[in-house]
Design a protein around this motif. Structure first.
Motif, PDB file in Angstrom:
ATOM      1  N   ARG A   1       4.871  -5.306   4.663  1.00  0.00           N
ATOM      2  CA  ARG A   1       5.746  -4.705   5.526  1.00  0.00           C
ATOM      3  C   ARG A   1       6.111  -3.101   5.259  1.00  0.00           C
ATOM      4  O   ARG A   1       6.308  -2.512   6.249  1.00  0.00           O
ATOM      5  CB  ARG A   1       7.153  -5.288   5.316  1.00  0.00           C
ATOM      6  CG  ARG A   1       8.327  -4.793   6.206  1.00  0.00           C
ATOM      7  CD  ARG A   1       9.504  -5.578   6.458  1.00  0.00           C
ATOM      8  NE  ARG A   1      10.534  -4.936   7.125  1.00  0.00           N
ATOM      9  CZ  ARG A   1      10.542  -4.595   8.519  1.00  0.00           C
ATOM     10  NH1 ARG A   1       9.491  -4.692   9.089  1.00  0.00           N
ATOM     11  NH2 ARG A   1      11.568  -3.857   8.908  1.00  0.00           N
ATOM     12  N   THR A   2       5.727  -2.864   3.609  1.00  0.00           N
ATOM     13  CA  THR A   2       6.047  -1.539   3.414  1.00  0.00           C
ATOM     14  C   THR A   2       4.982  -0.601   4.232  1.00  0.00           C
ATOM     15  O   THR A   2       5.378   0.672   4.513  1.00  0.00           O
ATOM     16  CB  THR A   2       6.047  -1.438   1.767  1.00  0.00           C
ATOM     17  OG1 THR A   2       6.907  -2.306   1.250  1.00  0.00           O
ATOM     18  CG2 THR A   2       5.998   0.091   1.310  1.00  0.00           C
ATOM     19  N   ALA A   3       3.798  -1.230   4.486  1.00  0.00           N
ATOM     20  CA  ALA A   3       2.397  -0.284   4.931  1.00  0.00           C
ATOM     21  C   ALA A   3       3.033  -0.145   6.525  1.00  0.00           C
ATOM     22  O   ALA A   3       2.551   1.036   6.888  1.00  0.00           O
ATOM     23  CB  ALA A   3       1.301  -1.318   4.878  1.00  0.00           C
ATOM     24  N   LEU A   4       3.819  -0.789   6.812  1.00  0.00           N
ATOM     25  CA  LEU A   4       4.142  -0.529   8.485  1.00  0.00           C
ATOM     26  C   LEU A   4       5.589   0.141   8.492  1.00  0.00           C
ATOM     27  O   LEU A   4       5.618   0.773   9.841  1.00  0.00           O
ATOM     28  CB  LEU A   4       4.367  -1.855   9.106  1.00  0.00           C
ATOM     29  CG  LEU A   4       3.143  -3.079   8.911  1.00  0.00           C
ATOM     30  CD1 LEU A   4       3.786  -4.327   9.684  1.00  0.00           C
ATOM     31  CD2 LEU A   4       2.037  -2.317   9.842  1.00  0.00           C
ATOM     32  N   LEU A   5       6.179   0.675   7.499  1.00  0.00           N
ATOM     33  CA  LEU A   5       7.318   1.339   7.675  1.00  0.00           C
ATOM     34  C   LEU A   5       7.195   2.953   8.067  1.00  0.00           C
ATOM     35  O   LEU A   5       5.824   3.395   7.494  1.00  0.00           O
ATOM     36  CB  LEU A   5       8.141   1.255   6.288  1.00  0.00           C
ATOM     37  CG  LEU A   5       8.714   0.027   5.987  1.00  0.00           C
ATOM     38  CD1 LEU A   5       9.473   0.327   4.563  1.00  0.00           C
ATOM     39  CD2 LEU A   5       9.725  -0.552   6.970  1.00  0.00           C
ATOM     40  N   ALA A   6       8.024   3.454   8.749  1.00  0.00           N
ATOM     41  CA  ALA A   6       7.777   5.020   8.976  1.00  0.00           C
ATOM     42  C   ALA A   6       7.996   5.648   7.777  1.00  0.00           C
ATOM     43  O   ALA A   6       8.385   5.274   6.687  1.00  0.00           O
ATOM     44  CB  ALA A   6       9.002   5.428  10.041  1.00  0.00           C
ATOM     45  N   PRO A   7       7.253   6.899   7.600  1.00  0.00           N
ATOM     46  CA  PRO A   7       7.370   7.677   6.499  1.00  0.00           C
ATOM     47  C   PRO A   7       8.834   8.045   6.183  1.00  0.00           C
ATOM     48  O   PRO A   7       9.620   8.185   6.878  1.00  0.00           O
ATOM     49  CB  PRO A   7       6.509   9.076   6.814  1.00  0.00           C
ATOM     50  CG  PRO A   7       5.953   8.575   7.867  1.00  0.00           C
ATOM     51  CD  PRO A   7       6.379   7.405   8.636  1.00  0.00           C
ATOM     52  N   HIS A   8       9.150   8.211   4.801  1.00  0.00           N
ATOM     53  CA  HIS A   8      10.369   8.450   4.161  1.00  0.00           C
ATOM     54  C   HIS A   8      11.336   7.225   4.557  1.00  0.00           C
ATOM     55  O   HIS A   8      12.652   7.424   4.564  1.00  0.00           O
ATOM     56  CB  HIS A   8      10.795   9.711   4.716  1.00  0.00           C
ATOM     57  CG  HIS A   8      10.048  10.920   4.495  1.00  0.00           C
ATOM     58  ND1 HIS A   8       9.678  11.319   3.081  1.00  0.00           N
ATOM     59  CD2 HIS A   8       9.042  11.546   5.309  1.00  0.00           C
ATOM     60  CE1 HIS A   8       8.852  12.542   3.297  1.00  0.00           C
ATOM     61  NE2 HIS A   8       8.597  12.507   4.576  1.00  0.00           N
ATOM     62  N   THR A   9      10.808   6.197   4.751  1.00  0.00           N
ATOM     63  CA  THR A   9      11.726   4.893   4.908  1.00  0.00           C
ATOM     64  C   THR A   9      12.096   3.867   3.495  1.00  0.00           C
ATOM     65  O   THR A   9      10.815   3.798   3.086  1.00  0.00           O
ATOM     66  CB  THR A   9      11.339   4.122   6.053  1.00  0.00           C
ATOM     67  OG1 THR A   9      11.033   5.014   7.153  1.00  0.00           O
ATOM     68  CG2 THR A   9      12.261   2.822   6.532  1.00  0.00           C
ATOM     69  N   VAL A  10      13.015   3.701   3.335  1.00  0.00           N
ATOM     70  CA  VAL A  10      13.240   2.753   2.267  1.00  0.00           C
ATOM     71  C   VAL A  10      14.465   1.475   2.799  1.00  0.00           C
ATOM     72  O   VAL A  10      15.264   2.052   3.092  1.00  0.00           O
ATOM     73  CB  VAL A  10      14.062   3.290   0.976  1.00  0.00           C
ATOM     74  CG1 VAL A  10      14.148   2.455  -0.071  1.00  0.00           C
ATOM     75  CG2 VAL A  10      12.993   4.508   0.486  1.00  0.00           C
TER      76      VAL A  10
END
Length: 146
Positions: free
Chosen positions: A64-73
């Protein structure tokens, strides 16, 4: 480089050959040695997640982390399906998983408002759910055939 991350929250975990001084290794050791164990409160809430589900959750979080938008936590919980009381787990163990396990609670009341709860109200990890039931996990941990 932009950061993408998932902050995973866990309650209690068990399984495998965990050497830490935690509840289930303590119960198992006392059962194997045939020694009685003194615990405090029967009513303590507990949510036990089997280590197999923890591993699956970590892999799902990485994907899922790989699919997150940049600068997203994001923050997400990995929870077992069942939140129960410590005394209910001991009762389940002594019934047919670990017969002979001797546990005495100094407080056997079914409710105790002074006890801490289990954090279950936060967001769950998207597209993940546990596969190992508490019953199956306990049988596996105590090496009892299912």
């Amino acid at each position: 480089a932009p950061l993408q991350a998932i902050n995973l929250k866990l309650n209690d975990t068990f399984g495998g050959e965990d050497p830490r001084a935690k509840l289930l290794p303590l119960l198992k050791r006392h059962w194997i040695e045939g020694k009685p164990l003194q615990l405090r409160s029967w009513a303590q809430l507990i949510n036990l997640l089997h280590i197999t589900d923890v591993q699956d959750g970590l892999l799902a979080a990485a994907e899922r982390t790989a699919l997150l938008a940049p600068h997203t936590v994001e923050t997400a919980l990995l929870l077992a399906e069942e939140t129960t009381r410590l005394g209910e787990i001991v009762d389940r163990l002594t019934k047919d998983i670990a017969p002979g396990l001797a546990v005495d609670f100094s407080d056997r009341s079914p409710e105790n408002a002074a006890l801490s709860g289990v954090w279950t109200s936060g967001p769950r990890l998207k597209n993940w759910s546990p596969r190992i039931s508490l019953e199956a996990g306990l049988r596996n941990y105590f090496k009892v055939d299912t």
